[in-house]
Design a protein around this motif. Structure first.
Motif, PDB file in Angstrom:
ATOM      1  N   PRO A 269     -16.200   7.204   3.971  1.00  0.00           N
ATOM      2  CA  PRO A 269     -15.084   7.288   3.464  1.00  0.00           C
ATOM      3  C   PRO A 269     -13.573   6.728   4.335  1.00  0.00           C
ATOM      4  O   PRO A 269     -12.901   6.221   3.990  1.00  0.00           O
ATOM      5  CB  PRO A 269     -14.142   8.349   2.580  1.00  0.00           C
ATOM      6  N   ALA A 270     -14.077   6.920   5.867  1.00  0.00           N
ATOM      7  CA  ALA A 270     -12.800   6.760   6.676  1.00  0.00           C
ATOM      8  C   ALA A 270     -12.734   4.934   6.750  1.00  0.00           C
ATOM      9  O   ALA A 270     -11.799   4.942   7.660  1.00  0.00           O
ATOM     10  CB  ALA A 270     -13.386   7.558   7.546  1.00  0.00           C
ATOM     11  N   ILE A 271     -13.881   4.485   6.782  1.00  0.00           N
ATOM     12  CA  ILE A 271     -13.358   2.900   7.194  1.00  0.00           C
ATOM     13  C   ILE A 271     -12.940   1.937   6.018  1.00  0.00           C
ATOM     14  O   ILE A 271     -11.818   1.918   6.136  1.00  0.00           O
ATOM     15  CB  ILE A 271     -15.216   2.144   6.714  1.00  0.00           C
TER      16      ILE A 271
ATOM     17  N   LYS B 146      -7.653  -0.458   5.258  1.00  0.00           N
ATOM     18  CA  LYS B 146      -6.169  -0.407   3.675  1.00  0.00           C
ATOM     19  C   LYS B 146      -4.915  -0.788   5.412  1.00  0.00           C
ATOM     20  O   LYS B 146      -4.465  -1.616   4.932  1.00  0.00           O
ATOM     21  CB  LYS B 146      -6.237   0.799   3.364  1.00  0.00           C
ATOM     22  N   LEU B 147      -5.320   0.408   6.585  1.00  0.00           N
ATOM     23  CA  LEU B 147      -4.106   0.266   7.392  1.00  0.00           C
ATOM     24  C   LEU B 147      -4.279  -0.706   8.179  1.00  0.00           C
ATOM     25  O   LEU B 147      -3.096  -1.495   8.445  1.00  0.00           O
ATOM     26  CB  LEU B 147      -4.241   1.536   8.367  1.00  0.00           C
ATOM     27  N   GLN B 148      -4.885  -1.206   8.546  1.00  0.00           N
ATOM     28  CA  GLN B 148      -4.884  -2.794   9.616  1.00  0.00           C
ATOM     29  C   GLN B 148      -4.425  -3.465   8.607  1.00  0.00           C
ATOM     30  O   GLN B 148      -4.431  -4.896   8.707  1.00  0.00           O
ATOM     31  CB  GLN B 148      -6.820  -2.782  10.096  1.00  0.00           C
ATOM     32  N   SER B 149      -5.258  -3.666   7.169  1.00  0.00           N
ATOM     33  CA  SER B 149      -4.723  -4.890   6.478  1.00  0.00           C
ATOM     34  C   SER B 149      -3.370  -5.224   6.656  1.00  0.00           C
ATOM     35  O   SER B 149      -2.800  -5.628   6.107  1.00  0.00           O
ATOM     36  CB  SER B 149      -5.405  -4.536   4.711  1.00  0.00           C
TER      37      SER B 149
ATOM     38  N   LEU C 123      -4.884   8.767  12.626  1.00  0.00           N
ATOM     39  CA  LEU C 123      -3.979   8.468  12.302  1.00  0.00           C
ATOM     40  C   LEU C 123      -2.993   7.938  11.573  1.00  0.00           C
ATOM     41  O   LEU C 123      -1.966   7.220  11.826  1.00  0.00           O
ATOM     42  CB  LEU C 123      -4.851   6.856  12.188  1.00  0.00           C
ATOM     43  N   GLU C 124      -3.524   8.701  10.434  1.00  0.00           N
ATOM     44  CA  GLU C 124      -2.852   7.986   8.850  1.00  0.00           C
ATOM     45  C   GLU C 124      -1.379   8.620   9.865  1.00  0.00           C
ATOM     46  O   GLU C 124      -0.417   8.505   9.056  1.00  0.00           O
ATOM     47  CB  GLU C 124      -3.294   9.125   7.952  1.00  0.00           C
TER      48      GLU C 124
ATOM     49  N   PRO D 144       5.348  -6.553   7.005  1.00  0.00           N
ATOM     50  CA  PRO D 144       4.749  -5.016   7.847  1.00  0.00           C
ATOM     51  C   PRO D 144       5.695  -5.322   9.043  1.00  0.00           C
ATOM     52  O   PRO D 144       5.956  -4.345   9.880  1.00  0.00           O
ATOM     53  CB  PRO D 144       3.721  -4.687   7.659  1.00  0.00           C
ATOM     54  N   LEU D 145       5.008  -6.605  10.045  1.00  0.00           N
ATOM     55  CA  LEU D 145       5.264  -6.616  11.560  1.00  0.00           C
ATOM     56  C   LEU D 145       6.504  -6.366  12.030  1.00  0.00           C
ATOM     57  O   LEU D 145       6.683  -5.745  12.524  1.00  0.00           O
ATOM     58  CB  LEU D 145       4.895  -8.344  11.449  1.00  0.00           C
TER      59      LEU D 145
END
Length: 384
Positions: free
Chosen positions: A88-90, A95-98, A120-121, A154-155
């Motif tokens: 499930p971590a994938i 989600k974060l990387q997107s 990481l979260e 986001p950037l």
């Protein structure tokens, strides 16, 4: 019935083959004879110990009059149903990387490199100063593609929060608007020699301004920002992505004007206060940006002198005359060249951005050692 439970009930393709043999009244050895193979060759398929290869799918297709894709799809469905559940971590990492360039932020030292998605979260929430992942800026609206949201937001937010993270740990006296206004004269004296830029952080700090240089994130095109930690703690952040003397002074004075006018004092941190691709020729800019651009242009060079020079010399602008103008204005030639290039583009619709460009010297090197510079291989340690 859920897709997962359906997948778990998918039988091996060998069961379908047995059903087909029974419907036709064939024995397993009959099928072997039809396929032209020994019976031992199809035993593993019938018992579920071997899958159906593309070659076998084609052979079975001829034997049963069914497309080979059907047999291959049976095999794929069975293999998927017996495969392990994905971590499930994938999905959480995706989600974060997107939303944010997580790998770039790890590379820059903003986050610790970890495969533990919970850690990481936690780092992401700590970075954006919230206890809920859903309250991280842009996280809850990542799927939105219209309206005021843009893919660069986001950037912008990540860069902006990094500037704040560093500024929070800086020590500066209480902000003095009077000292800042007085420092403008001192800053002007630095505009002849590029090396003198090293004094800018000290001059701003004496007026109570936290000055931070953070390399922009890929494709963000950020130039700078002015915001307030409190009513007496202003921050100016720059990227110096255009490593040129003319751009440095223009962006710096642009942000100082925002500060003097107390722009964003009440608005807090949002991507709307980040200056992206500053373009004085844009006719649709908000009034606060027009005001900041006007002040920056006047600071870089006397606009009456620029106008007079162009009226007298255009289109026959020589390097000798341009250097003479720079001496009279007490400005580095690169600053004057930048102003002339811009005015020719706006008023004469002529692209001369390659004209005398060698005078627009690099300046980033002079900030290292005197300013808080985060990027280009350097990371500023902060207490998370």
């Amino acid at each position: 019935m859920s897709i997962v439970s359906m997948l778990k009930e998918v039988p091996h393709p060998g069961e379908f083959i047995r059903d087909e043999l029974e419907a036709r009244g064939w024995a397993q050895r009959d099928l072997a004879y039809i396929l032209g193979v020994k019976e031992q060759a199809i035993n593993p398929i019938m018992s579920g110990k071997r899958g159906i290869s593309p070659d076998m799918a084609r052979a079975l297709s001829k034997a049963f009059g069914i497309s080979p894709e059907y047999f291959l799809n049976l095999q794929k469905a069975y293999e998927l149903s017996t495969s392990r559940e994905a971590d499930p971590a994938i999905e959480r990492r995706a989600k974060l990387q997107s939303i944010f360039p997580i790998r770039e932020m790890i590379k820059r030292g903003w986050f610790e490199d970890t495969q533990d998605v919970s850690l990481l979260e936690t780092q992401v929430m700590r970075f954006f100063r919230t206890n809920l992942l859903e309250d991280v800026p842009c996280f809850a609206h990542s799927a939105k593609k219209s309206g005021d949201y843009s893919e660069t937001t986001p950037l912008q937010m990540a860069w902006l929060f990094r500037v704040r993270q560093i500024a929070d740990e800086m020590v500066a006296p209480r902000y003095s608007e009077a000292k800042l206004k007085a420092s403008l004269v001192e800053l002007e004296r630095l505009m002849v020699d590029p090396e003198e830029i090293r004094h800018v952080p000290r001059i701003l700090a004496d007026a109570g301004i936290r000055f931070v240089v953070v390399e922009t994130l890929p494709k963000a095109n950020i130039d700078g920002v002015c915001f307030w930690l409190s009513a007496s703690e202003p921050v100016i952040g720059m990227t110096c992505r255009h490593d040129r003397i003319d751009n440095f002074w223009f962006v710096l004075r642009h942000e100082i004007e925002h500060l003097l006018n107390k722009d964003s004092l009440e608005s807090g941190l949002s991507s709307s206060i980040v200056d992206v691709d500053i373009d004085p020729s844009n006719e649709n800019l908000p009034l606060v940006e027009v005001r900041a651009n006007t002040a920056a242009s006047k600071f870089c060079a006397d606009q009456d002198a620029i106008n007079s020079f162009l009226i007298r010399k255009y289109p026959y602008l020589s390097e000798k005359d341009t250097l003479g103008l720079a001496r009279r204005l007490q400005r580095h030639p690169g600053i004057v060249v930048g102003q002339l290039q811009f005015r020719m583009a706006v008023e004469y619709k002529v692209n001369k951005y390659n004209w005398l460009t060698r005078h627009k010297v690099k300046i980033r090197q002079f900030l290292r050692g005197s300013a808080n510079v985060d990027g280009w291989g350097d990371a500023i340690p902060v207490n998370l």
